[in-house]
Design a protein around this motif. Structure first.
Motif, PDB file in Angstrom:
ATOM      1  N   ASP A  19      20.313  -9.767  65.410  1.00 33.49           N
ATOM      2  CA  ASP A  19      21.131 -10.167  66.562  1.00 33.49           C
ATOM      3  C   ASP A  19      21.839  -8.967  67.191  1.00 33.49           C
ATOM      4  O   ASP A  19      22.010  -8.917  68.416  1.00 33.49           O
ATOM      5  N   VAL A  20      22.256  -8.006  66.371  1.00 28.39           N
ATOM      6  CA  VAL A  20      22.899  -6.796  66.902  1.00 28.39           C
ATOM      7  C   VAL A  20      21.886  -5.985  67.701  1.00 28.39           C
ATOM      8  O   VAL A  20      22.191  -5.482  68.800  1.00 28.39           O
ATOM      9  N   THR A  21      20.677  -5.854  67.162  1.00 24.98           N
ATOM     10  CA  THR A  21      19.624  -5.100  67.843  1.00 24.98           C
ATOM     11  C   THR A  21      19.330  -5.688  69.217  1.00 24.98           C
ATOM     12  O   THR A  21      19.198  -4.954  70.210  1.00 24.98           O
ATOM     13  N   ALA A  22      19.248  -7.011  69.291  1.00 29.02           N
ATOM     14  CA  ALA A  22      18.968  -7.651  70.579  1.00 29.02           C
ATOM     15  C   ALA A  22      20.048  -7.335  71.597  1.00 29.02           C
ATOM     16  O   ALA A  22      19.755  -7.061  72.774  1.00 29.02           O
ATOM     17  N   ARG A  23      21.296  -7.365  71.179  1.00 26.92           N
ATOM     18  CA  ARG A  23      22.405  -7.098  72.101  1.00 26.92           C
ATOM     19  C   ARG A  23      22.441  -5.632  72.529  1.00 26.92           C
ATOM     20  O   ARG A  23      22.717  -5.311  73.686  1.00 26.92           O
ATOM     21  N   LEU A  24      22.166  -4.723  71.608  1.00 27.31           N
ATOM     22  CA  LEU A  24      22.156  -3.301  71.959  1.00 27.31           C
ATOM     23  C   LEU A  24      21.022  -2.998  72.938  1.00 27.31           C
ATOM     24  O   LEU A  24      21.204  -2.254  73.915  1.00 27.31           O
TER      25      LEU A  24
END
Length: 273
Positions: A19-24
């Motif tokens: 989920d962090v990767t998607a937002r970054l």
């Protein structure tokens, strides 16, 4: 373009940053989530010889495969140890080293050495120091059960669904990386750095760190460097699961050089006089 290399802790892998990767990436960043040898979907590569050197090389290779000239290297929990080791080998590629709810590795210490000397006495300390006794065949630490995650994982803010996924995908952990000592050079210590403290159930926050710097403790004086910054997240030890949006925002702000700065001690102002 800002580029991030994300290094997870024990028993997990690159999947934990989903989920962090998607937002970054939605913010325009290049992102590489590392799965260390013997963990995650690379668990079949674990062996008695898997050690910290193996994981340092994993992270160094990930840095080499980043297109951008500079990298924000994020080490979470145990992952800070191979991150620091890799940063020392790729100094010209690291724009900032982020300690995400992680220890501050010291020269000549293993992760277990630091736990033994610095962690307050209690059940958590004894459990971590008992890794070798729990290890199968003397080298492979079983993944925690869901009950063990709940009892020892500081899961504040993690949803039942996220916990179920954590328990399902968690892998055993080779003990070698936890026992091998790490060399930390002055060059790594001098890199721009950011600390991110997860304050719910945690043992460190910005106010406590400021007190340690003000006390004159030599180990932390370099953290008053103006290139060092700090953030707090009001969550437990798994912010990539509990508050991925807030964590992604903090990482982007850290990459931009934002964050709280510590005041140097009076002695530091006067050259230690």
């Amino acid at each position: 373009m800002t580029a991030f290399v994300l290094v997870s802790g024990g028993h997990t892998g690159g999947w934990i940053w989903r989920d962090v990767t998607a937002r970054l990436r939605s913010a325009g960043a290049e992102v590489h989530a590392v799965t260390l040898t013997g963990l995650g979907d690379r668990r079949h590569l674990a062996g008695p010889g898997t050690d910290l050197e193996t994981h340092i090389e994993d992270v160094a290779q990930a840095i080499d495969h980043v297109d951008a000239p500079e990298v924000v290297l994020v080490g979470y929990c145990y992952g800070i140890y191979p991150s620091v080791g890799a940063a020392d080998r790729r100094l010209d590629r690291i724009s900032r080293l982020v300690h995400l709810d992680s220890p501050m590795p010291q020269d000549g210490y293993s992760m277990l050495d630091q736990i033994r000397e610095q962690m307050p006495h209690g059940e958590a300390r004894e459990r971590m120091l008992g890794m070798r006794e729990r290890a199968e065949d003397g080298w492979l630490i079983p993944a925690p059960t869901p009950e063990e995650w709940r009892a020892h994982g500081n899961l504040a803010g993690v949803s039942p669904e996220a916990l179920a996924r954590l328990a399902r995908l968690a892998s055993p952990m080779p003990i070698g990386p936890c026992e091998q000592q790490l060399a930390v050079s002055d060059a790594v210590t001098a890199l721009p750095a950011t600390g991110v403290f997860c304050t719910t159930g945690g043992t460190m926050d910005i106010a406590t760190l400021e007190g340690l710097v003000a006390s004159g403790l030599p180990l932390v004086q370099h953290l008053a460097d103006p290139r060092a910054s700090f953030f707090e997240l009001a969550t437990g030890h798994w912010p990539m699961l509990s508050t991925p949006g807030e964590l992604a925002d903090v990482l982007l702000r850290a990459a931009a050089g934002e964050g709280h700065r510590l005041a140097p001690t009076t002695a530091a102002h006067h050259g230690g006089q």
